[in-house]
Design a protein around this motif. Sequence first.
Motif, short mmCIF file in Angstrom:
data_model
loop_
_atom_site.label_atom_id
_atom_site.label_comp_id
_atom_site.label_asym_id
_atom_site.label_seq_id
_atom_site.Cartn_x
_atom_site.Cartn_y
_atom_site.Cartn_z
N LYS A 2 0.81 -1.08 0.14
CA LYS A 2 0.02 -0.14 -0.08
C LYS A 2 0.82 1.34 -0.12
O LYS A 2 0.40 2.31 0.81
CB LYS A 2 -1.03 -0.15 1.27
N GLY A 3 1.89 1.35 -0.78
CA GLY A 3 2.75 2.47 -0.81
C GLY A 3 3.51 2.70 0.34
O GLY A 3 4.01 3.72 0.77
N GLU A 4 4.13 1.59 1.07
CA GLU A 4 4.77 1.44 2.20
C GLU A 4 6.29 2.14 1.86
O GLU A 4 6.46 2.09 0.66
CB GLU A 4 5.06 0.18 2.88
N ALA A 15 25.16 -9.12 5.00
CA ALA A 15 25.84 -9.64 3.88
C ALA A 15 25.03 -9.78 2.82
O ALA A 15 23.83 -10.35 2.90
CB ALA A 15 26.61 -10.94 4.43
N PRO A 16 25.56 -9.42 1.47
CA PRO A 16 24.80 -9.61 0.38
C PRO A 16 24.12 -11.14 0.15
O PRO A 16 22.81 -11.31 -0.24
CB PRO A 16 25.65 -9.16 -0.74
N GLN A 17 24.91 -11.97 0.49
CA GLN A 17 24.42 -13.31 0.03
C GLN A 17 23.32 -13.74 1.27
O GLN A 17 22.31 -14.54 0.70
CB GLN A 17 25.62 -14.45 0.20
N TYR A 18 23.22 -13.18 2.29
CA TYR A 18 22.26 -13.47 3.12
C TYR A 18 20.91 -12.61 2.81
O TYR A 18 19.79 -13.14 2.69
CB TYR A 18 22.30 -13.08 4.53
N ALA A 19 21.16 -11.52 2.20
CA ALA A 19 20.01 -10.51 1.58
C ALA A 19 19.38 -11.52 0.40
O ALA A 19 18.27 -11.44 0.11
CB ALA A 19 20.44 -9.31 1.40
N GLU A 20 20.22 -11.94 -0.32
CA GLU A 20 19.76 -12.57 -1.61
C GLU A 20 18.70 -13.95 -1.08
O GLU A 20 17.92 -14.38 -1.64
CB GLU A 20 20.85 -12.95 -2.59
N GLN A 21 19.36 -14.43 -0.16
CA GLN A 21 18.47 -15.74 0.38
C GLN A 21 17.27 -15.46 0.93
O GLN A 21 16.13 -15.90 0.70
CB GLN A 21 19.16 -16.45 1.49
N PHE A 22 17.20 -14.30 1.86
CA PHE A 22 15.86 -13.65 2.26
C PHE A 22 14.84 -13.31 1.19
O PHE A 22 13.72 -13.35 1.19
CB PHE A 22 16.33 -12.47 3.17
N MET A 23 15.35 -12.71 0.14
CA MET A 23 14.89 -12.29 -1.07
C MET A 23 14.11 -13.38 -1.84
O MET A 23 13.06 -13.46 -2.34
CB MET A 23 15.43 -11.37 -2.20
N GLU A 24 14.87 -14.49 -2.06
CA GLU A 24 14.29 -15.79 -2.77
C GLU A 24 13.07 -16.43 -1.77
O GLU A 24 12.00 -16.61 -2.34
CB GLU A 24 15.35 -16.80 -2.82
N LEU A 25 13.30 -16.27 -0.57
CA LEU A 25 12.07 -16.81 0.34
C LEU A 25 10.93 -15.74 0.34
O LEU A 25 9.97 -16.09 0.38
CB LEU A 25 12.74 -16.72 1.94
N GLN A 31 4.17 -11.93 -1.16
CA GLN A 31 3.76 -10.74 -0.42
C GLN A 31 4.56 -9.60 -0.37
O GLN A 31 4.89 -8.50 0.32
CB GLN A 31 3.54 -11.16 1.17
N CYS A 32 5.38 -9.45 -1.77
CA CYS A 32 6.51 -8.40 -1.56
C CYS A 32 6.80 -8.11 -3.23
O CYS A 32 6.25 -8.76 -3.81
CB CYS A 32 7.91 -9.14 -0.90
N ARG A 33 7.34 -7.02 -3.19
CA ARG A 33 7.75 -6.56 -4.52
C ARG A 33 8.84 -5.53 -4.50
O ARG A 33 9.22 -5.13 -3.25
CB ARG A 33 6.74 -5.80 -5.17
N ASP A 34 9.57 -5.32 -5.65
CA ASP A 34 10.54 -4.43 -5.67
C ASP A 34 11.85 -4.63 -4.78
O ASP A 34 12.11 -3.84 -4.13
CB ASP A 34 10.24 -3.01 -5.56
N LEU A 35 12.28 -5.86 -4.50
CA LEU A 35 13.36 -6.19 -3.56
C LEU A 35 14.58 -5.89 -4.43
O LEU A 35 15.07 -6.22 -5.34
CB LEU A 35 13.23 -7.77 -3.17
N ARG A 36 15.46 -5.06 -3.61
CA ARG A 36 16.55 -4.82 -4.04
C ARG A 36 17.84 -4.90 -2.99
O ARG A 36 17.43 -4.32 -1.66
CB ARG A 36 16.45 -3.38 -4.90
#
Length: 75
Positions: A2-4, A15-25, A31-36
């Motif tokens: 809702k425009g959060e 760490a980038p590798q942990y962020a990438e794993q989280f983004m995959e999950l 329930q998400c969009r525009d993950l960067r």
Amino acid sequence: MKGEKVRQLSQLFDAPQYAEQFMELARKTGQCRDLRIRAKCIITDAAGKAVINKTTKAPKVGWVEYKSEAGAQAD
């Protein structure tokens, strides 16, 4: 969705590798969009030189898109 505002994840995902794993999950839940992934570092201009703050004479620091090794090779 809702425009959060953009939010930073906790330090566990610093760490980038942990962020990438989280983004995959997160993408699997739907329930998400525009993950960067972004990194806080010195901002540079088009020529690659650091942008200097006029009042403090120090380089500006801000959020910059992170390019992973796999993403850089795909471009």
